[in-house]
Each structure stands twice: as structure tokens, then as C-alpha cells.
Design an enzyme around this catalytic site. Sequence first.
Site, short mmCIF file in Angstrom:
data_model
loop_
_atom_site.label_atom_id
_atom_site.label_comp_id
_atom_site.label_asym_id
_atom_site.label_seq_id
_atom_site.Cartn_x
_atom_site.Cartn_y
_atom_site.Cartn_z
N ASP A 93 0.85 -1.19 0.00
CA ASP A 93 0.00 0.00 0.00
C ASP A 93 0.89 1.24 0.00
OD1 ASP A 93 0.91 0.31 2.52
OD2 ASP A 93 -1.03 0.05 3.50
N ASP A 268 -8.28 -7.03 1.42
CA ASP A 268 -7.25 -7.24 2.43
C ASP A 268 -7.82 -6.83 3.76
OD1 ASP A 268 -6.85 -4.21 1.84
OD2 ASP A 268 -5.69 -4.59 3.66
N CYS A 307 -13.27 -27.47 9.01
CA CYS A 307 -12.09 -26.79 8.44
C CYS A 307 -10.95 -27.78 8.23
CB CYS A 307 -11.66 -25.67 9.38
SG CYS A 307 -10.20 -24.78 8.80
N CYS A 309 -7.71 -26.83 7.98
CA CYS A 309 -6.40 -26.23 8.29
C CYS A 309 -5.62 -27.10 9.28
CB CYS A 309 -6.57 -24.80 8.83
SG CYS A 309 -6.92 -24.70 10.60
N CYS A 312 -7.04 -27.09 12.87
CA CYS A 312 -8.28 -27.87 13.06
C CYS A 312 -8.06 -29.36 12.85
CB CYS A 312 -9.37 -27.34 12.13
SG CYS A 312 -9.91 -25.68 12.60
N HIS A 338 -5.82 -20.69 11.31
CA HIS A 338 -7.22 -21.04 11.08
C HIS A 338 -8.00 -19.86 10.49
CE1 HIS A 338 -11.33 -22.28 11.50
NE2 HIS A 338 -11.54 -21.14 12.13
ZN LIG Z 1 -9.17 -24.37 10.84
#
Ligand SMILES: [Zn+2]
Length: 358
Positions: A93, A268, A307, A309, A312, A338
Site C-alpha cells: 500500500d 485485504d 475446516c 487447516c 483444526c 485457522h
Molecule cells: Zn481451521
Amino acid sequence: MVGKFELLKSSKKHKGRAGILHTAHGSIETPVFMPVGTQATVKGLTPQMVEDTGAQIVLSNTYHLALRPGSDLVEEMGGLHKFMNWSKPILTDSGGYQVFSLSKMRKISDDGVEFRSHIDGSKRMFTPESVIDIQRQLGSDIMMPLDICSPYPCKRNQLEKDWIQTLAWEKRAKAHWEKAPGKQLLFAIVQGGMDNGLRKESAQALIDLDFPGYAVGGVSVGEPLDEMNEITAHTVPLLPEDKPRYLMGVGLPENMQFCIEQGVDMFDCVAPTRLARHGQVFDQEGGRLNIKNAQFQRDQAPIDPSCDCYACQHFTRAYIRHLFIAKEVLAITLMSLHNIRHMVRLVTRIREGILAED
Ligand SMILES: [Zn+2]
């Protein structure tokens, strides 16, 4: 081809679209959520972890890096990609927002903005040209021009003054960039606050200048959600169909569906990592769980059972709660991981929905 935006499909149900933006460090499938790495790091995560969330591009911050460690040093270290060991695209930015939100003193003139560093109080000056030069030294894939981010609320005559000054700076930024455009793209920033008429004037003037991409700035500055939605719905469709459209600083789970349906391609937001540092994680529906709550003390479930990830797949709420209460840094890492993965999955699902339409 660097800078090319391929529009793969436009929805027939709303103004949303799916596309691909080609940059010097690879292609970005849009709509896209960009995690924020203010100080050349997405807080709490290694670049490998960020990549594992499916993030395709990160945002970094011209203001912060220009003050510390300095763009000369980053250049000497081989540029931002090498310095932070991130080989995918980076957007930087312009620093305008931080000059107005962080610095102690600021003086705007036609020339640029003079301010005092929030770190050591030293006097600095950003001009439209110097901000391009700094981003050249950083070597980001997408650069943003110096702008004035009007506060909320703001009187109409101030909004008008701000966007006209911003436009003059953007013209100069573009002229400076065009002397040697290289492979770095320069986006324009539409300002005009919550005033539909000024937004239209700002957008039109910038479209005439033909930038490689267009951002909507001055949103997510404290206005109520309905005003942000209204200005997004009004402004985004004014921008060229064949260019990427970036809604700056927006990116909570509850914003995604609506904003993508207005035709936004890029987002973002610091929220996924900031919320994680405060013990907040996104649940399956995009709501928040406060991991400190006593109800999670013996909870064997992962943060979000749906999830995929790393957090998780391997850890219980009870364990992450324990880490957070014991002030272990791993808690922040797992929750940040996560939360970013949640945003990436959410945007990917909406993108796939558009591509799957008849
Ligand atoms: Zn997760």
C-alpha cells in the site's frame, strides 16, 4: 503476460466475477483475500504456513517498511520477496493511510505530505514520486499511489478537497511510474468518502488515466456497515470491467458475499491475525468464538470441525484455550492459521459458485 486480467466468468445473478490477474511473481485467482504482513511478516506465521493456508498474495506496508528497516536496506537485501522469503505476489500500500492514522504531525501540500515518524519522531516527507521509488526498491508486484484517506465522518468540502488532491498526486505517480514501468503494476485509488457524486467524479477521472487496476479507498474507516455497503455497491460497478477491482481494508467473513456480488475482486484485512491475537476465531458460519470462554475448557472438538487447516486437523479447542491462557505463542499461530484459512476457503467457495453457474 504481466498485468493482464483475464475475466473468466461474470455471474448472471449478480455483478460478481471470477478472473485471473497475472503478476511478475505468478497468477492470482480472483476474487482473492490477501492476508496482511505489515512489517514484512504475517504476524505469527512463517511464509510456509501462509502458503499452506492457500493465500496467493500478501499485502505489506510501505509506510512501516520505509521507516523501519528502510527501503534502501530492503533493496540491498535483494528486495522484499527475498528479504521475507515469500516467492508469491506482494501488494504494497502507499503509506497514505498510515500517515493519516499513525503519524503525530502531518502537513499536506500540493507537493506531498510531511509527517513525523511514529517510531522516533523524525521528520519525513512522502511525495507521489518518492512513494513509487520506495515501492520500486521494495520490488512489490502491485504498487499503490500516495492518497489522502478522508476520515469518517467528513464534511463534503473536505472530501472534495481530498479527492482532488489525491487525483493530482495519482497523475504524478502514474507519470513517474510510466518513465520505466517494468513489471510492477500501479493501481489507482478512488476516494470521495460516503458521497456518491464525488465517488463517481473520482472514478471517472481515474478511468480516463487508464491504470492497470482500480482500488476503492476510504472505506472501513469507522462508518456503519450499511454505509460501507452502499458506497461499495455504488462505486465498484463504475470501475472498468476488464481491470481488477480492489476494496481496501475490507475483509471480515460477513463482508465477502455482498462485496463480491458488487464486483470486488481483491480484499485485504488485518482482522484474521488481529482477532487471533485477542483469542477470537471464526466459526463455521463466520461468527466468532472466544477461545478463553470456560465452555471450551474440556472441548475435544477442533475450532471448526468443517475446516481443513493444520490447527483444526490436529488440535482441540481445549488445548488451544490452554495455550492462549498460558500466553504461549503457539496459540496465536494456530488461531491465525485457522482464521486466514477460513477467509481463503470462504472466498474460494464463492469463486467456485460463480464458475459453476450455467
Ligand atoms: Zn481451521
